[in-house]
Design a protein around this motif. Structure first.
Motif, short mmCIF file in Angstrom:
data_model
loop_
_atom_site.label_atom_id
_atom_site.label_comp_id
_atom_site.label_asym_id
_atom_site.label_seq_id
_atom_site.Cartn_x
_atom_site.Cartn_y
_atom_site.Cartn_z
N GLU A 379 50.00 -65.59 -27.93
CA GLU A 379 48.85 -66.30 -28.48
C GLU A 379 48.40 -67.37 -27.49
O GLU A 379 49.21 -67.87 -26.70
CB GLU A 379 49.22 -66.92 -29.82
N SER A 380 47.12 -67.68 -27.54
CA SER A 380 46.60 -68.70 -26.63
C SER A 380 45.47 -69.46 -27.32
O SER A 380 44.94 -69.02 -28.35
CB SER A 380 46.09 -68.05 -25.34
N SER A 381 45.12 -70.60 -26.74
CA SER A 381 43.98 -71.33 -27.29
C SER A 381 43.22 -72.00 -26.16
O SER A 381 43.79 -72.36 -25.13
CB SER A 381 44.45 -72.36 -28.32
N LEU A 385 39.30 -73.01 -29.95
CA LEU A 385 39.32 -71.55 -30.11
C LEU A 385 40.74 -71.04 -29.96
O LEU A 385 41.40 -71.33 -28.97
CB LEU A 385 38.45 -70.89 -29.05
N GLU A 386 41.17 -70.23 -30.90
CA GLU A 386 42.51 -69.69 -30.80
C GLU A 386 42.47 -68.18 -30.78
O GLU A 386 41.69 -67.56 -31.48
CB GLU A 386 43.35 -70.14 -32.00
N SER A 387 43.33 -67.56 -29.95
CA SER A 387 43.46 -66.11 -30.08
C SER A 387 44.94 -65.75 -30.29
O SER A 387 45.81 -66.25 -29.59
CB SER A 387 42.86 -65.37 -28.88
N MET A 393 47.79 -59.48 -33.77
CA MET A 393 46.51 -58.81 -34.04
C MET A 393 46.74 -57.42 -34.62
O MET A 393 46.06 -57.01 -35.55
CB MET A 393 45.70 -58.70 -32.75
N VAL A 524 41.57 -54.79 -27.28
CA VAL A 524 41.64 -56.16 -27.82
C VAL A 524 40.29 -56.57 -28.40
O VAL A 524 40.21 -57.13 -29.51
CB VAL A 524 42.06 -57.16 -26.71
N GLU A 528 39.60 -57.62 -32.27
CA GLU A 528 39.01 -58.91 -32.67
C GLU A 528 37.80 -58.70 -33.57
O GLU A 528 37.60 -59.45 -34.54
CB GLU A 528 38.62 -59.72 -31.42
#
Lengths: 550, 95
Positions: A379-381, A385-387, A393, A524, A528
């Motif tokens: 995970e990243s941000s 905004l976060e993904s 997912m 991906v 999303e």
């Protein structure tokens, strides 16, 4: 092969070795015929020379294997074959020495003539003569002849042995009889060495370990199918597609298929898989005759099976797609669409079907990560905004996907790649091959696999790529029309999940990182889009066409 | 496209407020699908379309920090050759 063996004089050494072994055999025969004309010392000194040649070849062979890239597996296989053949040729020579040594124990040198030893030398000599051409051309038919020598020698040995045993019972000539038995026993052991040599050539030709037993199975199939049982007239063109656990070969007879009219496809693999394929073909033939190759023969032996299929006089859809000079692609494509439309309409049943694409992917994701560990994104941000991680997912998409059900089902191919569709331009006829996964299912399975099999063609030349992109978009549009006509409101969402699955699993076979990454990023992106759709109102969801364009 | 340059470069020192103005100008261009960059003589017009690849990199060292936003795309949705030299914006600040 020729090029390989010429490296560092390996081919010359090898040819020399075969020649020396032949001479040794000839001298041995002469010693049996005229013991006074051939000295034991001459035979032994030639044997020393053969031993040295063997050592030279082995050293060169090991050195070249060490120097080769690992991915040059074919060359490595061939050099291994040279090694195996060399050590078995040396054994032949050793047996010859043993035979010559035995002759000293014959009280009556002419005694051995009772057992037709020249016949043994003829059979062995013929096989030795085949070794070099069979290896250089990787000729399987010749290699099989070499293998067969073992059976012939065994039979001859059995005959001589029974004869000697009967005479021994009389109590006369015991010493001569026992010595003769020893000599003949060496002929039988020469057969074992020749079998090893033949198998080594077959292995080199096929790129993998293959035993003569498997060829017996193939021959059995050919006989049962009455396509001509003489394997020596057949060439096994190539064996390909081993990743699915089956070996597949195409057989052609030397007379240019005149006897059978066409070649045959032979597969050898796990019984469960091949039985599934046979049953699918039967089912397809019952529903829509003529779309699949005919099953000419099927044999099960425990966990293994062999199947013999008609070799269709057709090219794969992939070949048409990538052949920029062919003007046949358009008709092939049109024929495919109308055939597919008929199949779906004819086999449509109101039984709903849930493909569970994300679950399918989750079962294979570890294999993807093994090839591309960086795809297991954490995970990243960025600011607010976060993904989420890729696995997270997938988990969220799986929950959505579990609700997605096709309102009807059709008979799907199950592995609908563009190289599993064939087209006969002359008859304007589509054929389907590799049907072992075929079942009544969500048609999005076939559509997504087909679209990704188009996308993943590693073609980067703009003009041809444009054509590939265009074909994918046209196939998508055609599929959409089918869905609309059949009032399938969750089609776009299911196809999206299907594409995620196929894009991701396809990266396993794509080591070109940039291209694999392009497929991964598309998966991906689609995930999303799906996850962002919180309303679950799939009727208005639309697959972004752009993912099919590269 | 005929009179277009294929490369554009701009370099300057700014404070944070001005950087935000540059970012806004970029945002507007991307949102509208037409981003014009140029000097008095020549200009380059970028038309982002289809799937845009975003590559964000950040780095912090003891005496320097850096963030790079790279957006790239195929210039033609049907597979024409990709435009090289993607637009990039970066900000640097000495500690």
């Amino acid at each position: 092969m020729r090029q390989l063996l010429s490296v560092e004089g390996l081919e010359d050494n090898f040819r020399f070795l075969v020649m020396e072994v032949s001479k040794q055999l000839a001298e041995t025969e002469r010693r049996l015929a005229e013991p006074s004309e051939v000295s034991i010392d001459a035979v032994i000194s030639r044997d020393d020379f053969i031993d040295n040649l063997k050592a030279t070849i082995e050293t060169k062979a090991y050195a070249s294997i060490r120097d080769l890239d690992n991915d040059d597996q074919q060359t490595i296989n061939r050099i291994r074959a040279v090694n195996t053949i060399t050590s078995n040729l040396e054994r032949l020579a050793d047996f010859a020495v043993n035979i010559v040594s035995q002759t000293e124990y014959l009280r009556d040198p002419a005694f051995i003539r009772r057992y037709d030893y020249p016949a043994y030398f003829r059979v062995i000599g013929d096989a030795v003569d085949l070794i070099e051409p069979a290896l250089l051309d990787l000729n399987i038919a010749q290699a099989l002849k070499i293998c067969r020598t073992e059976f012939r020698l065994d039979n001859m040995y059995k005959h001589s042995f029974d004869h000697i045993l009967a005479e021994l019972r009389t109590g006369r000539d015991t010493e001569n009889l026992v010595t003769s038995l020893f000599i003949i026993r060496y002929f039988e052991r020469m057969g074992d060495a020749l079998l090893n040599i033949g198998e080594a050539i077959i292995s080199a030709a096929l790129g993998e370990k293959l035993k003569i037993d498997q060829y017996e199975a193939l021959e059995e199939s050919l006989e049962a199918a009455d396509l001509g049982s003489d394997m020596s007239d057949m060439t096994l063109d190539a064996i390909w597609e081993t990743k699915s656990g089956c070996r597949i070969g195409r057989l052609r007879d030397h007379s240019g298929m005149s006897r059978t009219g066409r070649g045959v496809i032979f597969k050898d693999g796990r019984a469960a898989k091949l039985r599934a394929e046979k049953e699918s073909i039967d089912r397809w033939n019952a529903l829509i005759p003529g779309l699949t190759p005919r099953v000419l023969d099927f044999h099960e032996r425990g966990a293994d099976a062999t199947i013999l299929l008609e070799n269709l006089p057709a090219r794969t859809f992939q070949e048409y797609l990538l052949d920029r000079d062919s003007n046949l692609f358009e008709t092939a494509f049109e024929t495919l669409l109308s055939t597919l439309g008929s199949i779906w309409n004819d086999t449509r049943s109101d039984e709903p079907s849930a493909a569970r694409f994300v679950r399918q992917l989750q079962r294979r994701i570890e294999d993807v990560y093994k090839v591309h560990p960086e795809f297991q994104r954490r995970e990243s941000s960025i600011g607010s905004l976060e993904s989420p991680s890729f696995d997270a997912m997938l988990e969220r998409a799986a929950a959505l996907d579990d609700q997605l059900v096709s309102p009807f089902s059709v008979l799907v191919h199950g592995d609908f790649n563009i190289d599993n569709v064939m087209y006969d331009a002359e008859k304007q006829q589509i054929y389907l091959i590799d049907l072992h996964r075929s079942r009544q299912f969500d048609y999005c399975q076939d559509i997504s696999v087909f679209l990704v099999s188009i996308f993943r063609q590693p073609i980067f030349e703009p003009e041809l790529r444009r054509r590939i992109n265009g074909v994918a978009l046209r196939f998508l549009e055609w599929s959409r029309e089918f869905a609309v006509t059949n009032k399938d409101t969750s089609f776009e969402a299911r196809l999206t999940v299907g594409l995620v699955r196929s894009m991701m699993t396809s990266t396993r076979f794509q080591l070109h990182y940039k291209f694999a990454n392009a497929m991964y990023l598309r998966a991906v992106f689609l995930l999303e889009k799906l996850i962002a759709r919180e309303s679950r109102d799939w009727a208005t969801f639309r697959l972004p066409d752009d993912v099919l364009i590269y | 496209m005929a009179s277009q340059k294929s490369d554009f470069r701009h370099e300057s020192l700014q404070d944070r407020q001005t950087i935000v103005r540059y970012l806004n100008a970029l945002s507007e261009g991307i949102a509208s699908g037409r981003l014009v960059l140029g000097t008095r003589e020549e200009e380059i017009v970028l038309e982002p379309e289809g799937l845009l690849k975003l590559d964000v990199k950040a780095r912090q060292k003891s005496d320097e920090a850096k963030v790079t936003f790279k957006i790239s795309w195929k210039s033609n949705g049907h597979g024409d050759s990709p435009i090289k030299g993607p637009l990039s914006i970066s900000s640097e600040k000495a500690d």
